[in-house]
Enzyme design. Structure first.
Site, short mmCIF file in Angstrom:
data_model
loop_
_atom_site.label_atom_id
_atom_site.label_comp_id
_atom_site.label_asym_id
_atom_site.label_seq_id
_atom_site.Cartn_x
_atom_site.Cartn_y
_atom_site.Cartn_z
N CYS A 40 43.80 31.30 49.22
CA CYS A 40 43.89 30.90 47.72
C CYS A 40 44.55 29.53 47.65
O CYS A 40 43.91 28.62 47.98
CB CYS A 40 45.05 31.99 47.19
SG CYS A 40 45.37 32.14 45.67
N ASP A 68 35.10 36.24 42.51
CA ASP A 68 36.55 35.69 42.21
C ASP A 68 36.49 35.02 41.02
O ASP A 68 35.92 34.15 40.72
CB ASP A 68 36.80 34.83 43.40
CG ASP A 68 38.19 34.04 43.48
OD1 ASP A 68 39.06 34.24 42.28
OD2 ASP A 68 38.47 33.31 44.37
N HIS A 82 38.89 37.89 44.58
CA HIS A 82 39.83 36.83 45.12
C HIS A 82 40.90 37.77 45.95
O HIS A 82 41.05 38.89 45.55
CB HIS A 82 40.43 36.26 43.85
CG HIS A 82 41.36 35.28 44.32
ND1 HIS A 82 41.19 34.02 44.45
CD2 HIS A 82 42.88 35.29 44.33
CE1 HIS A 82 42.41 33.31 44.98
NE2 HIS A 82 43.39 34.07 44.65
#
Length: 247
Positions: free
Chosen positions: A125, A183, A214
């Protein structure tokens, strides 16, 4: 390999930064991987990921990425309050401050007798972006970046022209980019933009897109994909064994 871990506070230009160091119990010197967390800092899933990598013969160093903005030891929850605070921190701390954190870690850990002086970067991330960003430093020989946010959108504050996307051509080490096609934080267009930049700047890179959401690596919550996570750990281990020349 059986591992050990300890906390190490180091000085940076923006204040004391706590790093948690995961490393083999065995005697010897090992290559180092800076493992950059998501916006929640060192949660239990991040600690487990670091331990998995360390067990394959690496020193894995997890810095508190927002050390200037929180008391030492802060871990944010995987809830709305934690998400709001983490995102506020992400949009407050500059890329230049992240750069100086990386320099401080290199300067400190290259002196430790359990490190070989070889460095890689890895993250998820926000941490995927920071691993990519760390690779602007020529000491980083390989970067393994998982669903890296904010590269394509240039939404982390920085000086004009100092964003990670623009400076891609300065990356000297090898890069692996890993994405989930489901995502919502990095659209197809965003991924294509980064891919084209890597092509246009003639970087050495590998590109993986999976049917994943994600945070598919995070072993808490309903987006976790264990089979996909295992595949990515295997790819990461092989990548660093090669790029950091692990014997």
């Amino acid at each position: 390999m059986i591992i050990q871990h300890h906390d190490q506070d180091i000085n940076t230009p923006t204040g004391t930064m706590r790093c948690t160091v995961y490393r083999p119990q065995a005697e010897g010197r090992f290559p180092c991987i800076f493992f950059y967390s998501e916006i929640f800092q060192q949660t239990a899933p991040i600690a487990r990921s670091a331990a998995i990598m360390a067990g394959h013969g690496f020193v894995v160093i997890v810095p508190e990425v927002f050390h200037e903005l929180n008391p030492i030891g802060t871990v944010l929850g995987y809830d709305d309050e934690g998400k709001d605070k983490g995102n506020a921190d992400k949009f407050t701390k500059t890329l230049e401050a992240h750069d100086s954190d990386t320099v401080a870690m290199i300067s400190y850990f290259e002196q430790e007798d359990y490190c070989t002086g070889q460095f890689g970067s890895m993250g998820v991330c926000l941490g995927g972006h920071l691993a990519y960003r760390a690779a602007l430093n020529p000491c980083i020989q390989g970067a393994f970046c998982l669903y890296a946010t904010d590269i394509h959108s240039n939404t982390i504050p920085c000086d004009e022209g100092n964003d990670s996307f623009t400076r891609t051509n300065e990356i000297e080490g090898e890069i692996t980019m890993v994405w989930g096609k489901q995502d919502p934080h990095v659209s197809t267009q965003g991924r294509q933009k980064i891919y084209q930049q890597l092509i246009d700047t003639d970087r050495s890179f590998t590109w993986h897109e999976f049917n994943g959401q994600h945070a598919f690596m995070r072993d808490e919550g309903n987006r976790y994909d264990p089979a996909l996570a295992l595949e990515c750990y295997n790819k990461a281990v092989a990548f660093f064994q090669r790029t950091l020349r692990l014997a």
